[in-house]
Design an enzyme around this catalytic site. Structure first.
Site, short mmCIF file in Angstrom:
data_model
loop_
_atom_site.label_atom_id
_atom_site.label_comp_id
_atom_site.label_asym_id
_atom_site.label_seq_id
_atom_site.Cartn_x
_atom_site.Cartn_y
_atom_site.Cartn_z
N TYR A 142 24.56 -8.55 85.71
CA TYR A 142 25.93 -8.67 85.17
C TYR A 142 26.94 -8.94 86.27
CZ TYR A 142 24.40 -7.69 80.48
OH TYR A 142 23.79 -7.80 79.27
N ARG A 146 26.90 -12.55 86.76
CA ARG A 146 27.62 -13.24 85.68
C ARG A 146 29.13 -13.05 85.82
NH1 ARG A 146 25.49 -11.75 80.01
NH2 ARG A 146 27.13 -13.22 79.44
N ASN A 160 32.11 -14.35 72.82
CA ASN A 160 32.00 -14.49 74.27
C ASN A 160 32.50 -13.24 74.97
OD1 ASN A 160 31.09 -16.98 73.64
ND2 ASN A 160 32.96 -18.07 74.21
N ASP A 168 33.43 -13.44 78.11
CA ASP A 168 34.33 -13.88 79.18
C ASP A 168 35.79 -13.69 78.75
OD1 ASP A 168 35.37 -16.30 77.85
OD2 ASP A 168 33.37 -17.16 78.16
N HIS A 219 31.56 -8.92 70.93
CA HIS A 219 30.41 -8.50 71.75
C HIS A 219 30.82 -7.86 73.07
CE1 HIS A 219 27.64 -11.55 69.47
NE2 HIS A 219 27.92 -10.49 68.77
N GLY A 268 31.07 -23.91 68.67
CA GLY A 268 30.24 -23.66 69.85
C GLY A 268 29.36 -22.43 69.77
P1 OAD Z 1 24.15 -19.73 71.91
O1 OAD Z 1 23.65 -20.03 73.27
O2 OAD Z 1 23.20 -19.11 70.95
O3 OAD Z 1 24.69 -21.07 71.25
C1 OAD Z 1 25.56 -21.93 71.93
C2 OAD Z 1 25.93 -23.06 71.00
O4 OAD Z 1 26.91 -23.85 71.63
C3 OAD Z 1 24.76 -24.00 70.64
O5 OAD Z 1 24.77 -24.20 69.23
C4 OAD Z 1 25.10 -25.30 71.38
O6 OAD Z 1 24.69 -26.46 70.66
C5 OAD Z 1 26.60 -25.22 71.43
N1 OAD Z 1 27.23 -25.94 72.54
C6 OAD Z 1 26.85 -26.02 73.83
N2 OAD Z 1 27.76 -26.68 74.56
C7 OAD Z 1 28.75 -27.05 73.71
C8 OAD Z 1 29.99 -27.75 73.86
N3 OAD Z 1 30.41 -28.20 75.04
N4 OAD Z 1 30.76 -27.92 72.76
C9 OAD Z 1 30.35 -27.47 71.54
N5 OAD Z 1 29.21 -26.80 71.34
C10 OAD Z 1 28.42 -26.59 72.40
O7 OAD Z 1 25.47 -18.84 72.08
P2 OAD Z 1 26.18 -17.92 70.98
O8 OAD Z 1 26.09 -18.52 69.64
O9 OAD Z 1 27.51 -17.60 71.52
O10 OAD Z 1 25.33 -11.84 72.74
O11 OAD Z 1 25.27 -16.63 71.03
C11 OAD Z 1 25.63 -15.49 70.29
C12 OAD Z 1 25.31 -14.23 71.08
O12 OAD Z 1 23.94 -14.26 71.49
C13 OAD Z 1 26.08 -14.09 72.38
O13 OAD Z 1 27.36 -13.53 72.20
C14 OAD Z 1 25.20 -13.20 73.19
C15 OAD Z 1 23.84 -13.74 72.84
O14 OAD Z 1 22.78 -12.84 72.89
C16 OAD Z 1 25.81 -10.90 73.60
O15 OAD Z 1 26.12 -11.14 74.74
C17 OAD Z 1 25.93 -9.56 73.00
#
Ligand code: OAD
Length: 270
Positions: free
Chosen positions: A78, A81, A113, A115, A130, A206
């Site tokens: 972490y 990160r 996110n 961040d 989260h 996203g």
């Molecule tokens: P993911 O990594 O699961 O998904 C990221 C999404 O962003 C994907 O659908 C990509 O296609 C899309 N993507 C990537 N770059 C992009 C861009 N420039 N513009 C638009 N879309 C884009 O991330 P999350 O859905 O945020 O939990 O994941 C959910 C949770 O899973 C996170 O909060 C984290 C993780 O385990 C914790 O940290 C608790």
């Protein structure tokens, strides 16, 4: 539902129904995920090869058991990160969401996110479902506290770092983020649920929309009658429930949406 999938390059190409709704001062709900911060250089989780969970095992880094087993391994990951975050800047997508918020009296921004890029772009009252990377809490007594001395740049790869001690009880600090197997913060989740049921327009941006309960929010909004618009580079499970899918990078699409909203509202005011 069979949403129309488009990759707009100008504001005029955005769906007519969306522009019309924007002119009616809708209550807007935005759910963001890691994709929104990808253009700032922060890694997503599930993207093949580049995603954090493609490179690191979440069972060894993102569970309470992992922290008990090896707190220095977890804290060091972490810390790495945090340092990546401190080097990053908000991108055009974060900026557009902050500008959109200033246009609409009812605007809820909920992020998965950890961040702080939405805040640094100027968004206010961001709901962090989260948790947050720059906040810590004691693993023993639970007291929240700022993370001591996150220094920029000395860790290019994750290294083991002993967690600092809690200011109150001397226990070990952990990041104030939700780990696998843990509950989401109750107040944040409740306010997100309530706002999602009350909105007119739900923007799902996203996120892979695979992690629950966050992934339920767009469905709660549609069930309550909202228009669902997905913004993502790739296909997601929520696409088939969406009214419109805007395929592309959030740093490109969101500025178009913000500009279209400004013009649509002007037209609505005439
Ligand atoms: P993911 O990594 O699961 O998904 C990221 C999404 O962003 C994907 O659908 C990509 O296609 C899309 N993507 C990537 N770059 C992009 C861009 N420039 N513009 C638009 N879309 C884009 O991330 P999350 O859905 O945020 O939990 O994941 C959910 C949770 O899973 C996170 O909060 C984290 C993780 O385990 C914790 O940290 C608790």
């Amino acid at each position: 539902m069979h949403p129309k999938i488009i990759s707009p390059t100008t504001a005029e190409q955005l769906p007519h129904g969306l522009l019309e709704l924007l002119s009616e001062r809708p209550k807007i709900f935005v759910l963001t995920g890691a994709g929104v911060s990808a253009e700032s250089g922060l890694q997503t989780f599930r993207d093949k090869r580049t995603g954090l969970w493609a490179q690191f095992d979440p069972r060894r880094l993102a569970t309470a058991d992992a922290f008990v087993q090896d707190a220095a391994l977890v804290w060091g990951w972490y810390e790495w990160r945090r340092q990546e975050l401190l080097k990053a800047q908000p991108n055009a997508g974060h900026d557009a969401l902050a500008a959109l918020q200033s246009q609409f009296p009812s605007f809820t921004l909920v992020t998965q996110n950890v961040d702080d890029l939405h805040e640094r772009a100027g968004s206010s009252s961001v709901v962090h479902l989260h948790g947050q990377l720059l906040v810590s809490r004691c693993f023993d007594c639970g007291r929240k506290q700022p993370t001591p001395n996150p220094a920029i740049g000395h860790t290019l790869t994750p290294q083991r770092v002993q967690p600092p001690a809690c200011v109150a009880c001397g226990g070990l600090l952990r990041p104030d983020v939700v780990w696998f197997g843990e509950e989401l913060p109750a107040d944040e989740l409740e306010s997100a649920r309530k706002a999602s049921r009350e909105c007119d327009l739900f923007l799902c941006i996203g996120t892979s929309a695979e992690v629950y309960p966050a992934a339920e929010l767009p469905h709660e909004a549609i069930d309550a009658g909202a228009m669902l618009v997905v913004v993502n580079e790739k296909r997601t499970p929520v696409d088939r429930s969406a009214h419109h899918v805007l395929r592309g990078q959030s740093g490109t699409i969101l500025p178009l949406l913000e500009r279209a909203a400004r013009f649509a509202r002007l037209r609505g005011d005439l």
